[in-house]
Motif scaffolding. Structure first.
Motif, PDB file in Angstrom:
ATOM      1  N   SER A  65       0.819  -1.499  -0.479  1.00  0.00           N
ATOM      2  CA  SER A  65       0.204   0.095   0.019  1.00  0.00           C
ATOM      3  C   SER A  65       0.865   1.149  -0.370  1.00  0.00           C
ATOM      4  O   SER A  65       2.304   0.783   0.940  1.00  0.00           O
ATOM      5  CB  SER A  65      -0.639  -0.057   1.541  1.00  0.00           C
ATOM      6  N   ALA A  66       0.252   1.884  -0.471  1.00  0.00           N
ATOM      7  CA  ALA A  66       0.945   3.674  -0.937  1.00  0.00           C
ATOM      8  C   ALA A  66       0.674   3.831   0.539  1.00  0.00           C
ATOM      9  O   ALA A  66      -0.468   4.591   1.109  1.00  0.00           O
ATOM     10  CB  ALA A  66       0.657   4.608  -1.541  1.00  0.00           C
ATOM     11  N   VAL A  67       1.686   4.496   1.363  1.00  0.00           N
ATOM     12  CA  VAL A  67       1.822   5.856   2.692  1.00  0.00           C
ATOM     13  C   VAL A  67       1.795   6.763   2.258  1.00  0.00           C
ATOM     14  O   VAL A  67       0.891   7.553   2.912  1.00  0.00           O
ATOM     15  CB  VAL A  67       2.889   5.180   3.562  1.00  0.00           C
ATOM     16  N   ASN A  68       2.543   7.436   1.020  1.00  0.00           N
ATOM     17  CA  ASN A  68       2.252   8.664   1.221  1.00  0.00           C
ATOM     18  C   ASN A  68       2.742   8.597  -0.735  1.00  0.00           C
ATOM     19  O   ASN A  68       3.323   7.870  -0.652  1.00  0.00           O
ATOM     20  CB  ASN A  68       2.513   9.602   1.480  1.00  0.00           C
ATOM     21  N   SER A  69       3.442  10.271  -1.202  1.00  0.00           N
ATOM     22  CA  SER A  69       3.123   9.765  -2.293  1.00  0.00           C
ATOM     23  C   SER A  69       4.531   9.218  -2.717  1.00  0.00           C
ATOM     24  O   SER A  69       5.257   9.052  -3.962  1.00  0.00           O
ATOM     25  CB  SER A  69       3.759  11.613  -2.825  1.00  0.00           C
ATOM     26  N   ASP A  70       5.847   9.294  -1.825  1.00  0.00           N
ATOM     27  CA  ASP A  70       7.096   8.444  -2.136  1.00  0.00           C
ATOM     28  C   ASP A  70       7.322   7.156  -1.394  1.00  0.00           C
ATOM     29  O   ASP A  70       8.490   6.529  -1.274  1.00  0.00           O
ATOM     30  CB  ASP A  70       8.956   9.315  -2.380  1.00  0.00           C
ATOM     31  N   THR A  71       6.522   6.811   0.209  1.00  0.00           N
ATOM     32  CA  THR A  71       6.653   5.740   0.725  1.00  0.00           C
ATOM     33  C   THR A  71       5.885   4.582   0.516  1.00  0.00           C
ATOM     34  O   THR A  71       4.255   4.751  -0.241  1.00  0.00           O
ATOM     35  CB  THR A  71       6.703   5.542   2.201  1.00  0.00           C
ATOM     36  N   ILE A  72       6.457   3.319   0.178  1.00  0.00           N
ATOM     37  CA  ILE A  72       5.310   2.060   0.229  1.00  0.00           C
ATOM     38  C   ILE A  72       5.836   1.074   1.925  1.00  0.00           C
ATOM     39  O   ILE A  72       6.207   1.140   2.186  1.00  0.00           O
ATOM     40  CB  ILE A  72       5.854   1.765  -1.365  1.00  0.00           C
ATOM     41  N   GLN A  73       4.235   0.906   1.592  1.00  0.00           N
ATOM     42  CA  GLN A  73       3.988  -0.436   3.067  1.00  0.00           C
ATOM     43  C   GLN A  73       4.235  -1.625   1.935  1.00  0.00           C
ATOM     44  O   GLN A  73       3.108  -1.958   1.263  1.00  0.00           O
ATOM     45  CB  GLN A  73       3.436  -0.007   3.662  1.00  0.00           C
ATOM     46  N   PHE A  74       4.602  -2.745   2.837  1.00  0.00           N
ATOM     47  CA  PHE A  74       5.043  -3.939   2.113  1.00  0.00           C
ATOM     48  C   PHE A  74       4.749  -5.009   3.651  1.00  0.00           C
ATOM     49  O   PHE A  74       5.338  -4.451   4.511  1.00  0.00           O
ATOM     50  CB  PHE A  74       5.689  -4.532   1.456  1.00  0.00           C
ATOM     51  N   THR A  75       3.798  -6.333   3.540  1.00  0.00           N
ATOM     52  CA  THR A  75       4.298  -7.144   4.249  1.00  0.00           C
ATOM     53  C   THR A  75       5.465  -8.559   4.083  1.00  0.00           C
ATOM     54  O   THR A  75       5.891  -8.678   2.401  1.00  0.00           O
ATOM     55  CB  THR A  75       3.180  -8.059   4.314  1.00  0.00           C
ATOM     56  N   MET A  76       7.020  -8.557   4.527  1.00  0.00           N
ATOM     57  CA  MET A  76       8.085  -9.066   4.092  1.00  0.00           C
ATOM     58  C   MET A  76       7.409 -10.938   4.001  1.00  0.00           C
ATOM     59  O   MET A  76       6.809 -11.246   4.898  1.00  0.00           O
ATOM     60  CB  MET A  76       8.880  -9.011   5.472  1.00  0.00           C
ATOM     61  N   PRO A  77       7.717 -11.234   2.897  1.00  0.00           N
ATOM     62  CA  PRO A  77       7.342 -13.051   2.481  1.00  0.00           C
ATOM     63  C   PRO A  77       8.518 -13.685   3.229  1.00  0.00           C
ATOM     64  O   PRO A  77       9.673 -13.368   3.441  1.00  0.00           O
ATOM     65  CB  PRO A  77       7.870 -12.556   1.203  1.00  0.00           C
ATOM     66  N   THR A  78       7.673 -14.884   3.542  1.00  0.00           N
ATOM     67  CA  THR A  78       9.121 -15.603   3.594  1.00  0.00           C
ATOM     68  C   THR A  78       9.462 -16.302   3.017  1.00  0.00           C
ATOM     69  O   THR A  78       9.157 -15.978   1.479  1.00  0.00           O
ATOM     70  CB  THR A  78       8.091 -16.959   4.482  1.00  0.00           C
ATOM     71  N   ILE A  79      11.030 -15.968   2.660  1.00  0.00           N
ATOM     72  CA  ILE A  79      12.147 -16.158   1.641  1.00  0.00           C
ATOM     73  C   ILE A  79      12.644 -17.680   1.439  1.00  0.00           C
ATOM     74  O   ILE A  79      13.463 -17.565   2.788  1.00  0.00           O
ATOM     75  CB  ILE A  79      13.162 -15.537   1.532  1.00  0.00           C
ATOM     76  N   PRO A  80      12.758 -19.062   1.338  1.00  0.00           N
ATOM     77  CA  PRO A  80      13.261 -19.840   1.904  1.00  0.00           C
ATOM     78  C   PRO A  80      14.272 -20.330   1.960  1.00  0.00           C
ATOM     79  O   PRO A  80      15.164 -19.378   0.596  1.00  0.00           O
ATOM     80  CB  PRO A  80      12.060 -21.221   0.915  1.00  0.00           C
ATOM     81  N   GLY A  81      15.109 -20.807   2.292  1.00  0.00           N
ATOM     82  CA  GLY A  81      16.706 -21.635   2.225  1.00  0.00           C
ATOM     83  C   GLY A  81      17.001 -20.267   3.292  1.00  0.00           C
ATOM     84  O   GLY A  81      18.595 -20.719   3.049  1.00  0.00           O
ATOM     85  N   ILE A  82      17.186 -19.511   3.792  1.00  0.00           N
ATOM     86  CA  ILE A  82      17.943 -18.165   4.203  1.00  0.00           C
ATOM     87  C   ILE A  82      17.341 -18.683   5.649  1.00  0.00           C
ATOM     88  O   ILE A  82      16.173 -18.241   6.441  1.00  0.00           O
ATOM     89  CB  ILE A  82      17.756 -16.865   3.462  1.00  0.00           C
ATOM     90  N   THR A  83      18.791 -18.677   6.132  1.00  0.00           N
ATOM     91  CA  THR A  83      18.755 -18.947   7.844  1.00  0.00           C
ATOM     92  C   THR A  83      19.403 -18.014   8.967  1.00  0.00           C
ATOM     93  O   THR A  83      19.934 -18.127  10.215  1.00  0.00           O
ATOM     94  CB  THR A  83      19.456 -20.395   8.306  1.00  0.00           C
ATOM     95  N   GLU A  84      20.259 -16.789   8.589  1.00  0.00           N
ATOM     96  CA  GLU A  84      21.409 -16.014   8.382  1.00  0.00           C
ATOM     97  C   GLU A  84      20.598 -14.382   8.228  1.00  0.00           C
ATOM     98  O   GLU A  84      20.081 -14.485   6.906  1.00  0.00           O
ATOM     99  CB  GLU A  84      22.249 -15.936   7.858  1.00  0.00           C
TER     100      GLU A  84
END
Length: 316
Positions: free
Chosen positions: A77-96
């Motif tokens: 979603s757009a927070v304002n004209s130059d800022t966007i919000q998102f939910t971090m997805p799960t990226i498989p295979g990363i443990t650090e």
């Protein structure tokens, strides 16, 4: 690895100095080159809400798709004209904690790209030793874990980071309020106990100050699985299980005190206390210690335990 690289570069600067060159300038250049170039998010763990602000996004953020590490993010979603919000997805295979590609796309074309720091949410067993040491520093200053708690008091202990100040927080929903509960010490091991309800509990370890480096996290709500054990007195009436970093030892207090139990001297209590080397469980037995005495020596100073204000006691 980062420390070794830094030492190598500094050594090269001081041993390979060219005529009329400046050691200070070269050192600053080397340190600059070592700095991570990815964008450090406030949270960055799977399920967390994050924001990206950049003037290049002005007027372009309606109807866009966000991809992190090649995975499409939800909650855009757009927070304002130059800022966007998102939910971090799960990226498989990363443990650090790891820099991953970040792209905002519109009509199939990237309108903004960079790298962001992805912080995995690691499942962490309680009452058991962990040989995994996590890296943390002043820039990438957070690690995240999740535990399965019971309705009980839990004791948390970070150790192995003598040159840095770390604090511990917990929260009970993915974007819930983070509650600081272990922030007493300015350097060295950090620890405290906290009463939790049964269910998934999320844990954040945060770097506050000092050097970057590695640390170990331990959590317990009962007697620990030991990597080393030892008895005290003859005949033995106390036995210490130390969690350490593993692997678990087969020669633990249950084995060392078997003859004592078989002789009719049952265990009367367990005191699990934190310290500079992690968690230890002090086991008390009837041939010297009753339950009331054991509890008093566990939770009050002067009885031979350590860090009594942060310890937990079980009467069995």
């Amino acid at each position: 690895m980062r420390t070794i690289l830094l030492i190598t570069i500094i050594s090269c600067f001081f041993n390979c100095k060219k005529k009329d060159s400046s050691n200070t300038e070269e050192l600053l250049l080397g340190l600059y080159l070592l700095q991570p170039t990815d964008l450090i998010l406030e949270l960055g763990y799977p399920g967390s809400q994050n924001q990206i602000q950049n003037e290049a996004l002005a007027g372009k953020i309606s109807g866009v798709t966000v991809k992190v590490g090649g995975v499409t993010a939800a909650g855009v979603s757009a927070v304002n004209s130059d800022t966007i919000q998102f939910t971090m997805p799960t990226i498989p295979g990363i443990t650090e904690n790891t820099p991953v590609d970040f792209a905002i796309e519109k009509d199939g074309a990237a309108i903004f790209s960079t790298k962001v720091r992805y912080r995995p949410l690691l499942g962490w067993a309680i009452n058991e030793p962990h040989g995994t040491f996590r890296y943390i520093d002043g820039r990438d200053n957070k690690n995240f874990f999740q535990i399965t708690a019971t309705t009980a008091t839990h004791v948390f202990n970070t150790f192995g980071h003598g040159g840095s100040d770390l604090d511990i927080y917990y929260f009970t929903s993915l974007n819930g309020t983070m509650i600081p509960f272990a922030e007493k010490r300015r350097n060295g091991a950090e620890f405290n106990r906290v009463a939790l309800n049964a269910g998934t509990v999320y844990v954040m370890v945060k770097h506050i100050s000092g050097f970057g480096g590695t640390y170990n996290l331990q959590v317990a709500n009962a007697g620990v699985v030991a990597s080393s054990s030892a008895t005290l007195y003859t005949p033995a009436s106390l036995c210490y299980d130390t969690m350490g970093t593993g692997p678990a030892t087969g020669n633990n207090c249950a084995v060392l005190m078997d003859a004592t139990v078989q002789a009719g001297f049952a265990r009367t209590g367990r005191c699990t206390y934190p310290g500079d080397d992690g968690l230890t469980t002090r086991n008390y037995y009837q041939n010297g210690f009753g339950t009331a005495y054991a509890q008093n020596t566990c939770l009050n100073p002067g009885g031979g335990s350590s860090n009594e204000a942060e310890s937990i006691f079980l009467s069995n």
